[in-house]
Design an enzyme around this catalytic site. Structure first.
Site, PDB file in Angstrom:
ATOM      1  N   ASN A   9     106.967  27.909  30.724  1.00  0.00           N
ATOM      2  CA  ASN A   9     107.392  28.739  29.593  1.00  0.00           C
ATOM      3  C   ASN A   9     108.918  28.690  29.531  1.00  0.00           C
ATOM      4  O   ASN A   9     109.599  29.347  30.310  1.00  0.00           O
ATOM      5  CB  ASN A   9     106.893  30.175  29.823  1.00  0.00           C
ATOM      6  N   LYS A  11     110.886  29.803  27.350  1.00  0.00           N
ATOM      7  CA  LYS A  11     111.492  30.965  26.680  1.00  0.00           C
ATOM      8  C   LYS A  11     112.552  30.489  25.678  1.00  0.00           C
ATOM      9  O   LYS A  11     112.426  29.405  25.135  1.00  0.00           O
ATOM     10  CB  LYS A  11     112.052  31.941  27.719  1.00  0.00           C
ATOM     11  N   HIS A  96     102.938  37.774  25.904  1.00  0.00           N
ATOM     12  CA  HIS A  96     103.895  37.737  27.016  1.00  0.00           C
ATOM     13  C   HIS A  96     104.591  39.097  27.119  1.00  0.00           C
ATOM     14  O   HIS A  96     104.849  39.739  26.102  1.00  0.00           O
ATOM     15  CB  HIS A  96     104.921  36.621  26.792  1.00  0.00           C
ATOM     16  N   GLU A  98     107.539  39.920  27.535  1.00  0.00           N
ATOM     17  CA  GLU A  98     108.771  40.065  26.740  1.00  0.00           C
ATOM     18  C   GLU A  98     108.453  40.369  25.283  1.00  0.00           C
ATOM     19  O   GLU A  98     109.188  41.083  24.611  1.00  0.00           O
ATOM     20  CB  GLU A  98     109.632  38.800  26.902  1.00  0.00           C
ATOM     21  N   GLU A 168     100.800  38.395  34.988  1.00  0.00           N
ATOM     22  CA  GLU A 168     102.235  38.392  35.258  1.00  0.00           C
ATOM     23  C   GLU A 168     102.722  39.815  35.465  1.00  0.00           C
ATOM     24  O   GLU A 168     102.985  40.531  34.496  1.00  0.00           O
ATOM     25  CB  GLU A 168     102.994  37.779  34.075  1.00  0.00           C
ATOM     26  N   GLY A 174     111.348  36.949  36.209  1.00  0.00           N
ATOM     27  CA  GLY A 174     112.786  36.713  36.116  1.00  0.00           C
ATOM     28  C   GLY A 174     113.608  37.531  37.103  1.00  0.00           C
ATOM     29  O   GLY A 174     114.824  37.643  36.971  1.00  0.00           O
ATOM     30  N   SER A 213     108.432  34.684  38.836  1.00  0.00           N
ATOM     31  CA  SER A 213     109.289  34.095  39.867  1.00  0.00           C
ATOM     32  C   SER A 213     108.574  33.059  40.740  1.00  0.00           C
ATOM     33  O   SER A 213     108.836  32.965  41.937  1.00  0.00           O
ATOM     34  CB  SER A 213     109.924  35.197  40.731  1.00  0.00           C
TER      35      SER A 213
HETATM   36  P1  PGA Z   1     109.854  33.590  35.636  1.00  0.00           P
HETATM   37  O1  PGA Z   1     109.086  33.900  34.272  1.00  0.00           O
HETATM   38  O2  PGA Z   1     109.126  32.450  36.297  1.00  0.00           O
HETATM   39  O3  PGA Z   1     111.251  33.230  35.229  1.00  0.00           O
HETATM   40  O4  PGA Z   1     109.782  34.836  36.461  1.00  0.00           O
HETATM   41  C1  PGA Z   1     107.688  33.822  34.190  1.00  0.00           C
HETATM   42  C2  PGA Z   1     107.234  34.147  32.786  1.00  0.00           C
HETATM   43  O5  PGA Z   1     107.818  35.032  32.163  1.00  0.00           O
HETATM   44  O6  PGA Z   1     106.280  33.537  32.281  1.00  0.00           O
END
Ligand code: PGA
Length: 250
Positions: A9, A11, A96, A98, A168, A174, A213
């Protein structure tokens, strides 16, 4: 047999030239991964044409990070499922965290996006997961059950059969703070058991990815857990070597 999926992903990151560079790196190393793992990337909408051009004919799949639940029309700034099909997307991420926390997407909106994606023949990657505060209050299972049930109520268990789920935990996204393999496994097993209440065979066949992460150094121990079927990878998917190391771990 569930074939693990390692999904990158991206983003809101990258440029046309960095996209080309990243894909060149992934393509160069993908041969060493083998057929036992599937890989896919999720670029920003505007780079989908380039991703299709560069990945067409390879074993690497692609999809979008979001989609509208509406049919084409007067919806400024939105992208319809049919547009994703124009660029031969296989997948689309829905819900997601976010999108949920920063853009106000509710369980109901996410369920409608899931339905729109499925209706168009896209494979939804449904993201679910609890906030830190929810984990600390001990309501993790309630939260993921509620997020899952919103989709089950609208689409039924047959809808899940054609989808991928990504667990997640929001506190792990993140932050560099990965769930331990045991913490992740516990929730993955719960999700699978929740699906099994509707249909045991579909529950057993559904891929449940872990996200939050994931990196080259922790992927293998996470993916070794029985109910983890790959990962949804953010930050580490922007580096070809890291992404390939994660895929090797699956
Ligand atoms: P990250 O994000 O690996 O940077 O923690 C995962 C995601 O949001 O899908």
């Amino acid at each position: 047999m569930r074939i693990p999926l390692v999904a990158g992903n991206w983003k809101m990151n990258g440029s046309l030239s960095s996209t080309q560079e990243l894909l060149a790196g992934i393509k160069q190393g993908i041969g060493a991964i083998g057929a036992g793992v599937e890989c896919a990337v999720f670029p920003p909408f505007v780079y989908l044409a380039e991703v299709e051009r560069l990945l067409g004919g390879t074993v690497i799949g692609w999809g979008a990070q979001n989609v509208s639940e509406q049919q084409p029309g007067a919806f400024t700034g939105e992208v319809a499922t049919a547009m994703l099909l124009d660029f031969h997307c296989t997948y689309v991420i829905v819900g997601h965290s976010e999108r949920r926390t920063l853009y106000g997407e509710t369980d109901a909106i996410v369920a409608r996006k899931f339905a729109a994606a499925r209706k168009a023949g896209l494979t939804p990657v449904l993201c679910i997961g609890e906030l830190l505060e929810e984990r600390e209050r001990g309501v993790t299972e309630e939260v993921v059950a509620r997020q899952l049930d919103a989709v089950l109520e609208l689409e039924g268990i047959e809808g899940i059969e054609e989808a991928v789920i990504a667990y997640e935990p929001v506190w792990a996204i993140g932050t560099g703070k990965t769930a331990t393999p045991e913490q992740a496994q516990e929730v993955h097993a719960f999700i699978r058991s929740r699906l099994a209440r509707h249909d045991a065979a579909i529950a057993a066949a559904t891929r449940i990815l872990y996200g939050g992460s994931v990196k080259g150094s922790n992927a293998a121990e996470l993916f070794a857990m029985p109910d983890l079927d790959g990962g949804l990878v953010g930050g580490a998917s922007l580096n070809a070597q890291e992404f390939l190391t994660i895929a090797k771990g699956a």
